[in-house]
Write an enzyme that holds these catalytic residues in place. Sequence first.
Site, PDB file in Angstrom:
ATOM      1  N   SER A   1       0.817  -1.216   0.000  1.00 47.53           N
ATOM      2  CA  SER A   1       0.000   0.000   0.000  1.00 47.53           C
ATOM      3  C   SER A   1       0.857   1.275   0.000  1.00 47.53           C
ATOM      4  O   SER A   1       1.961   1.298   0.539  1.00 47.53           O
ATOM      5  CB  SER A   1      -0.922   0.013   1.217  1.00 47.53           C
ATOM      6  OG  SER A   1      -0.174  -0.022   2.401  1.00 47.53           O
TER       7      SER A   1
ATOM      8  N   HIS B   1       4.063   7.379   7.521  1.00 48.33           N
ATOM      9  CA  HIS B   1       4.082   7.091   8.954  1.00 48.33           C
ATOM     10  C   HIS B   1       4.119   8.396   9.729  1.00 48.33           C
ATOM     11  O   HIS B   1       4.864   9.301   9.389  1.00 48.33           O
ATOM     12  CB  HIS B   1       5.289   6.222   9.299  1.00 48.33           C
ATOM     13  CG  HIS B   1       5.356   4.993   8.455  1.00 48.33           C
ATOM     14  ND1 HIS B   1       4.444   3.983   8.557  1.00 48.33           N
ATOM     15  CD2 HIS B   1       6.190   4.638   7.439  1.00 48.33           C
ATOM     16  CE1 HIS B   1       4.719   3.053   7.653  1.00 48.33           C
ATOM     17  NE2 HIS B   1       5.766   3.421   6.957  1.00 48.33           N
TER      18      HIS B   1
ATOM     19  N   GLU C   1      11.621   4.417   8.485  1.00 54.65           N
ATOM     20  CA  GLU C   1      12.128   3.171   7.921  1.00 54.65           C
ATOM     21  C   GLU C   1      13.148   3.476   6.840  1.00 54.65           C
ATOM     22  O   GLU C   1      13.130   4.541   6.233  1.00 54.65           O
ATOM     23  CB  GLU C   1      11.034   2.288   7.300  1.00 54.65           C
ATOM     24  CG  GLU C   1       9.659   2.826   7.329  1.00 54.65           C
ATOM     25  CD  GLU C   1       8.595   1.966   6.698  1.00 54.65           C
ATOM     26  OE1 GLU C   1       8.198   0.984   7.328  1.00 54.65           O
ATOM     27  OE2 GLU C   1       8.137   2.311   5.598  1.00 54.65           O
TER      28      GLU C   1
ATOM     29  N   GLN D   1       1.648   4.613   1.578  1.00 56.12           N
ATOM     30  CA  GLN D   1       1.488   4.900   3.002  1.00 56.12           C
ATOM     31  C   GLN D   1       2.410   6.011   3.452  1.00 56.12           C
ATOM     32  O   GLN D   1       3.301   6.440   2.714  1.00 56.12           O
ATOM     33  CB  GLN D   1       1.795   3.639   3.805  1.00 56.12           C
ATOM     34  CG  GLN D   1       3.143   3.031   3.472  1.00 56.12           C
ATOM     35  CD  GLN D   1       3.356   1.685   4.173  1.00 56.12           C
ATOM     36  OE1 GLN D   1       4.227   1.575   5.015  1.00 56.12           O
ATOM     37  NE2 GLN D   1       2.579   0.690   3.819  1.00 56.12           N
TER      38      GLN D   1
ATOM     39  N   LYS E   1      -7.199  -2.238   2.887  1.00 57.43           N
ATOM     40  CA  LYS E   1      -7.314  -1.871   4.302  1.00 57.43           C
ATOM     41  C   LYS E   1      -7.891  -0.463   4.497  1.00 57.43           C
ATOM     42  O   LYS E   1      -8.060   0.294   3.552  1.00 57.43           O
ATOM     43  CB  LYS E   1      -5.934  -1.942   4.963  1.00 57.43           C
ATOM     44  CG  LYS E   1      -5.391  -3.363   5.084  1.00 57.43           C
ATOM     45  CD  LYS E   1      -4.068  -3.346   5.805  1.00 57.43           C
ATOM     46  CE  LYS E   1      -3.433  -4.740   5.809  1.00 57.43           C
ATOM     47  NZ  LYS E   1      -2.033  -4.675   6.203  1.00 57.43           N
TER      48      LYS E   1
ATOM     49  N   HIS F   1       4.963   6.909   0.521  1.00 61.69           N
ATOM     50  CA  HIS F   1       5.819   5.941  -0.164  1.00 61.69           C
ATOM     51  C   HIS F   1       5.085   4.636  -0.381  1.00 61.69           C
ATOM     52  O   HIS F   1       4.076   4.361   0.266  1.00 61.69           O
ATOM     53  CB  HIS F   1       7.098   5.695   0.646  1.00 61.69           C
ATOM     54  CG  HIS F   1       6.851   5.163   2.023  1.00 61.69           C
ATOM     55  ND1 HIS F   1       6.560   5.993   3.077  1.00 61.69           N
ATOM     56  CD2 HIS F   1       6.811   3.906   2.518  1.00 61.69           C
ATOM     57  CE1 HIS F   1       6.370   5.263   4.174  1.00 61.69           C
ATOM     58  NE2 HIS F   1       6.512   3.982   3.857  1.00 61.69           N
TER      59      HIS F   1
ATOM     60  N   ARG G   1      -2.599   4.764   5.513  1.00 60.65           N
ATOM     61  CA  ARG G   1      -2.574   4.280   4.127  1.00 60.65           C
ATOM     62  C   ARG G   1      -3.294   5.220   3.168  1.00 60.65           C
ATOM     63  O   ARG G   1      -4.222   5.927   3.554  1.00 60.65           O
ATOM     64  CB  ARG G   1      -3.188   2.887   4.058  1.00 60.65           C
ATOM     65  CG  ARG G   1      -2.346   1.876   4.812  1.00 60.65           C
ATOM     66  CD  ARG G   1      -2.859   0.451   4.688  1.00 60.65           C
ATOM     67  NE  ARG G   1      -1.900  -0.443   5.328  1.00 60.65           N
ATOM     68  CZ  ARG G   1      -1.848  -0.664   6.641  1.00 60.65           C
ATOM     69  NH1 ARG G   1      -2.710  -0.071   7.425  1.00 60.65           N
ATOM     70  NH2 ARG G   1      -0.941  -1.463   7.149  1.00 60.65           N
TER      71      ARG G   1
ATOM     72  N   LYS H   1       7.592   5.722  13.187  1.00 59.04           N
ATOM     73  CA  LYS H   1       8.079   4.549  12.470  1.00 59.04           C
ATOM     74  C   LYS H   1       8.909   4.947  11.256  1.00 59.04           C
ATOM     75  O   LYS H   1       8.513   4.687  10.116  1.00 59.04           O
ATOM     76  CB  LYS H   1       6.897   3.676  12.038  1.00 59.04           C
ATOM     77  CG  LYS H   1       7.319   2.286  11.583  1.00 59.04           C
ATOM     78  CD  LYS H   1       6.186   1.634  10.798  1.00 59.04           C
ATOM     79  CE  LYS H   1       6.585   0.249  10.327  1.00 59.04           C
ATOM     80  NZ  LYS H   1       5.745  -0.220   9.236  1.00 59.04           N
TER      81      LYS H   1
HETATM   82 ZN    ZN Z   1       6.301   2.385   5.272  1.00 57.42          ZN
END
Ligand code: ZN
Length: 423
Positions: free
Chosen positions: A108, A112, A137, A110, A301, A276, A295, A135
């Site tokens: 998906s 954060h 990443e 998304q 979802k 991203h 998302r 979060k």
């Molecule tokens: Zn991510």
Amino acid sequence: MANPRVFPLSCVVQQYAWGKVGSKSEVACLLASSDPLAQISEDKPYAELWMGAHPRGDAKILDNRISQKTLGQWIAENQNSLGQKVKDTFNGKLPFLFKVLSVETALSIQAHPNKELAEKLHLQAPEHYPDANHKPEMAIALTPFQGLCGFRPVEEIVTFLKKVPEFQSLIGEDATAQLKKSMNEGSGAMASALKNCFSHLMKSEKKVVVEQLNLLVKRISQQISNGNSMDDICGELLLQLHQQYPGDIGCFAIYLLNLITLKPGEAMFLEANVPHAYLKGDCVECMACSDNTVRAGLTPKFIDVSTLCEMLDYSPSPSKDRLFAPTLSQDDPYLSIYDPPVPDFTVMKIEVPGSVTEYKVLTLDSASILLLVQGTVTAIIPSVQAEIPLSRGGVLFIGANETVLLKLTVPKDLLIFRACCLL
Ligand code: ZN
């Protein structure tokens, strides 16, 4: 005998449906190589390898001198192994989760939340936002790795609005005009125009999205069957995403977000609020231990459109600016360090030529997890006079301040990734 603080791990494989299937998956290949008993099924997906102590995928300890079964249990009773700073800063927990991903179908789109927003969302809607942590990443490619990351430069989006009338009709005339005008007005105007465009797109009626997407798919398919490449409007990618997520609003996001293909060793860092999506390929990924994802499409979802539209970082930038370059170590010619501007994690890449017989792993004052992607070694732990054989796919937990020597048992180049926390 001293309590061992360096030991091999057996890591959890997540067989999510989007993963590459059977031995096409790097996750499956690493598993098969490191564990001769692992049976790889050629019709099942192998999406993620989780190297860490996350409650939903806590690694097993492969050392019969240790009574605790999992890394999470062991760390809870041996918090000093994290190193003093990590122990104090992260409440006695390993702050990162290290992964290998093998992506066949797009994940998906998304973003954060930052810490502040994560706390607020978790209070308001814990069913969608399971914890209060941020979060960040980072993905480092193992094979060519395709993804979407951050907003494209406005000129590129304006070009797509001209060439893809189906996209333009969802954005609407007013938002399109505002975006064109913003090009002469500086970065603040561009960001607010982009926000307007994105919000219009995301708030489009589902029926209209499906209609426009069907028109676009039909148009691209016809052109491609006539021998036209349609690369100028990402034709192949649009058809591919539409096949994976028919009628999904996220298919249009390719005209707003940078399309990036990382070469092996190249990385992107996904800081808070940057939209991203991972589309295809294999990578190692490191992230702060959290579950918070907002998302924006390419997903069945829950999509929280208003939160998403408010939170995103709308600053446009060319795709090359989204690459995150490692720094080369001054002291170790084989070491590159990917050190993002967050405290939770740092990733090291170690490439040792096969002509070297022994390599000393940098001693750190924090715990780390090491993954051998290529090569065969014996890890020697002088403090306890232990030797641990590691082959491709082998994973080692290294407690803080432990020294590890790697003896190359086969004259083959080593490729190693190591996640740690440099506070
Ligand atoms: Zn991510």
